[in-house]
Design a protein around this motif. Sequence first.
Motif, short mmCIF file in Angstrom:
data_model
loop_
_atom_site.label_atom_id
_atom_site.label_comp_id
_atom_site.label_asym_id
_atom_site.label_seq_id
_atom_site.Cartn_x
_atom_site.Cartn_y
_atom_site.Cartn_z
N ARG A 184 0.05 -2.07 2.37
CA ARG A 184 -0.04 -1.59 1.00
C ARG A 184 0.16 -2.74 0.01
NH1 ARG A 184 -2.78 3.03 1.22
NH2 ARG A 184 -1.88 4.47 2.75
N ALA A 185 1.09 -3.62 0.29
CA ALA A 185 1.33 -4.74 -0.62
C ALA A 185 0.11 -5.64 -0.72
CB ALA A 185 2.54 -5.54 -0.14
N ASP A 186 -0.55 -5.89 0.42
CA ASP A 186 -1.75 -6.73 0.40
C ASP A 186 -2.87 -6.09 -0.42
OD1 ASP A 186 -0.52 -8.62 1.94
OD2 ASP A 186 -1.38 -7.96 3.84
N ALA A 187 -2.82 -4.77 -0.51
CA ALA A 187 -3.80 -4.06 -1.32
C ALA A 187 -3.40 -4.01 -2.80
CB ALA A 187 -4.00 -2.64 -0.78
N GLY A 188 -2.25 -4.60 -3.13
CA GLY A 188 -1.81 -4.64 -4.52
C GLY A 188 -0.98 -3.45 -4.97
N ASP A 189 -0.57 -2.60 -4.04
CA ASP A 189 0.19 -1.40 -4.40
C ASP A 189 1.67 -1.65 -4.13
OD1 ASP A 189 1.17 1.10 -4.91
OD2 ASP A 189 -0.26 2.17 -3.64
N ASP A 190 2.34 -2.34 -5.07
CA ASP A 190 3.75 -2.67 -4.88
C ASP A 190 4.63 -1.44 -4.76
OD1 ASP A 190 3.30 -5.39 -4.90
OD2 ASP A 190 3.78 -5.64 -7.03
N GLU A 191 4.39 -0.46 -5.61
CA GLU A 191 5.23 0.73 -5.62
C GLU A 191 5.18 1.46 -4.27
OE1 GLU A 191 7.42 1.82 -7.53
OE2 GLU A 191 7.10 0.92 -9.51
#
Length: 1002
Positions: A184-191
């Motif tokens: 998810r982080a690699d996809a830009g979704d920090d939350e």
Amino acid sequence: MPTDAPHPQSTDELLHALQENHRRPYGRTRTVTAEELVDAAERFDEPVPLIHALLELQEAYTYGSDPRKSPVVFARLLTLFDEQPDAFDERLRHQLFWRFKWVANALIALPEIPLTSLRQWLGEMRDRYEKAGLGLQPYYGQAYQLAAHVGEDTTLAYELWAARRRTPLSDCEACEIRERALHRADAGDDERALEIWAPVLAGKESCQEEPARSVSYALLPLVRTGRADRARELHLAGYRACRRNPGMAGEVGRHLEFCALTGNEGRGVELLAENRNLFDEVDSPLDLLHFLTGVEVLLSRVESLGHGELPVAGYAGRAWTVASLRAEVRERGEGLAARFDTRNGTTLHSGHRRERLDRAPLLDALELTLRSRGLDDLAEGASRTDAATGSGTAAAPTVPRTVEALPEAVPELILRARELDELGHPDARACWARLRTLVAAPGYTHPDDPAVGPYVRLCADLLSDEANRAAERDEFAAAVELQEEAAGLYEDAGAPGDAALARACALLAAAEIPAEIPAGTPSEGGEGEARAEAMADALTEAHAGVVRLHEETPGLAPYVEGRLLRLRASALGLRLQASGDQEHVAPVLAEVELLETFALRHSIDGQVSGAKLLRAGTYALSGDLPAAVTEADALRERLTEHGPAWHLPRVLGLRGRLQLGLRDASAAYADLTEGLRLAAAWPADAVDTGRLHGDLAEACMHLGRPDEALTQLTRAAEAELRAEKRTDAFCAYSNAAQLCLDLGRIEDCIALLDSLLTEPDVAAGKVDDRLVAQLRLVRARALHAGDDLKAATAEFVTLAAESAGWEDDPGSHAMIAAETAMLLAESGEFERAGEAVGRALAAHALAPRHEQLSNCLRELARLQAQQEGPDGLDAALAHLATAGRIADEARAAGFEPVGRSLDSALAYEHGRVNAYAGQYDDALAALEKALALVGEPGPETGSAGEWAECVRLAGIVEGVYLERPAAALTRLDAAVDRLAALGHTDERQQLASLAAQLRDEA
């Protein structure tokens, strides 16, 4: 690099050696020992010992960041499995199939391994799992990790893995959570990533690598989503778990990046120095790439701030600056990224590296530790920001002051320096510093000016100033030598008054050199009393010498005579301070009266102030605090009207300390705060701001403001460091660390101590070794409080070994050895714990520590009975018997413990130990004895808690284990009523809850 480990002569010795090696931290020593043990195992010609040795070696390679060798060892294990499958029991078989994943990860980390070979290995893994009837979720997990590494078909690979049910060979929950969160982080979704990470970051899911790995990845997402404080907490705990570990070099790199992007470049440089071993010890190219990229992010940021020439730690064999190391790291990092991209046929790694390097800072400044240090603090010769002269929220704005520019012409500069020096003005120091630079420069020509005097006099002035600085740093021997040299030059210059003053200063400095007390010197108060007596005698002689110089030197200028009178009074004041003898009070006051009368007659305001300050201090030392406050108030009023203004912070500091003595913390806080505010207007060395901050910390503690006290302690320490008072600085830091520990700020405590213990002064042996040991002791206790039992035990064992050589302080060794024994017992190492407590008892015989040894022996008994049950009862009772003898010794010596009575605590522990071992009748009898020793509680809170605890345990033993609930309830109900009548609410509630539970189960 062969080790000195003994070579096993049997398979039992081999297995024991493997267990010992398994306890070592990952690194070269563990790896080399594992290699030697494999060689030893091959000589026995038995498959099972060899399998165990190979498994240990592969683990050492895997977690020691040596991926090239891990697959080779595993190939040998696979061959053994194929040839002798019966040699693998269920546990060894599980280990074998688990480690297919290790090999897959090792191959990914090597850019020289072709992509086709990686896929072939995954095919081998799948075939082996299917043949063994094992679920394929672990295989799909490895397939996803390969896809994520290459950067192709990642979404499909993720879905094929994440949708499958876990198997016994799946990665642990914590590791799988990390992979899902990173997706998810690699996809830009920090939350969403942080939401997935929550169980790991909260410590609910963990393993050998987690949460340390996840923490390093989560730091920047936490900051980006506004959770900077949480990022700070996790950085402190997470960094400690991975520092200096070659197997976690990538994690270290991400912590360096976090420092760089949150305004903590100085801390980043310090952490880089702490991890310099990683430049040469990381054999995994992928880990090295991640580490070097984090290093480059940090160095780029530091260089952009104008510190490209700052020295930093880097590859061994040469000195590095930020700029030169950045260029080296950039070349190597780009090369590694290119190799992976070439192997993978993508640009993922170069792109990811560029993305990290292009990130802008996220915060201007996030205070990570109690000892935040800027780049200026680290730069050699750079001016240091005087952060400790203010007092944060406690201080009002500083007082503005006009500072005259230094004269350009040398004659005027010399005359200005002497004029200010005669006044005792703080700005004189800047003049002398400038003159010292000019005189040392090649081609200096001394002015031919009668008003300035000869060159030799200027040299004497500079030596005298240097001597005064040395004395302020408590470097008294150096001060004596410098003053004597200055006196000789003053005589050569025809300045006998200045020569006499220099010699008088040398006499006083010599008297302040701590006396060497021979071992066995008789003294009623021990060595400390003997040292005080020796100093008092030396000061008496110094006073007599100063008086002779004063009387025998004709034609003294008023400012010189005033200083000689001040030295006379100071010598006697210091004697009073050393001796505490009330007979020494009157002579001090008599000298002070002479000084004040002379100073008033000649209008020397600085010496008038000095006389009043000495008088106030003398009253304080004599125990008359109200009179001291009255004198300080009068002096404050005079200074406000007549000056000198730079004395005001000192007077306010004294007044603050007096108010602390009078237990008026609010008044002390106000005085000390005002003192710091006024001190900020003067040069840093004009006022002892370290003392002001330290006293303000004490006031804050009395006012119930421990966090503010902690801030003041760290500021005190930094001020002392800037003043080159190392001992005072490290004592203040030690107090700050202990306060951190008391407040439960475990990671703050450890981070502060880690920073201190890597200081160059510590490494160079410039800090007292006992003080360093104290810092390490607090750190070991903090590690234990932070549930890092292994690291805490290792530090305690080391400290116990070192303190065994402290022949002058066996009491400290007894305390350290006792704590070591408790931690060893907590780890289940009862034999070693027994050896440690034996050493503690031997030291206790020389310097009794009744309470510490009693506590230790009772805790050893509890732990052994708790962990071993009936099998540990005899050993536990033996410890309690020794504790009983210590209690008898303490009673005979009239010793009063700070905590519980040693006898009642011992009886209670007999009850608990017997209960653990199943001897319930003996347990109840012991608890009845404990209750009798404690006695019935009264309205005071002192014994109520101990009494209630004895009742609670007796109720459990009687009601649950002896199955006599009626008797237990009678006991508990009576205790509940008594505690309620006395107002002990908390203790009553605990017993009432137990009674309710017994009724429910009846």
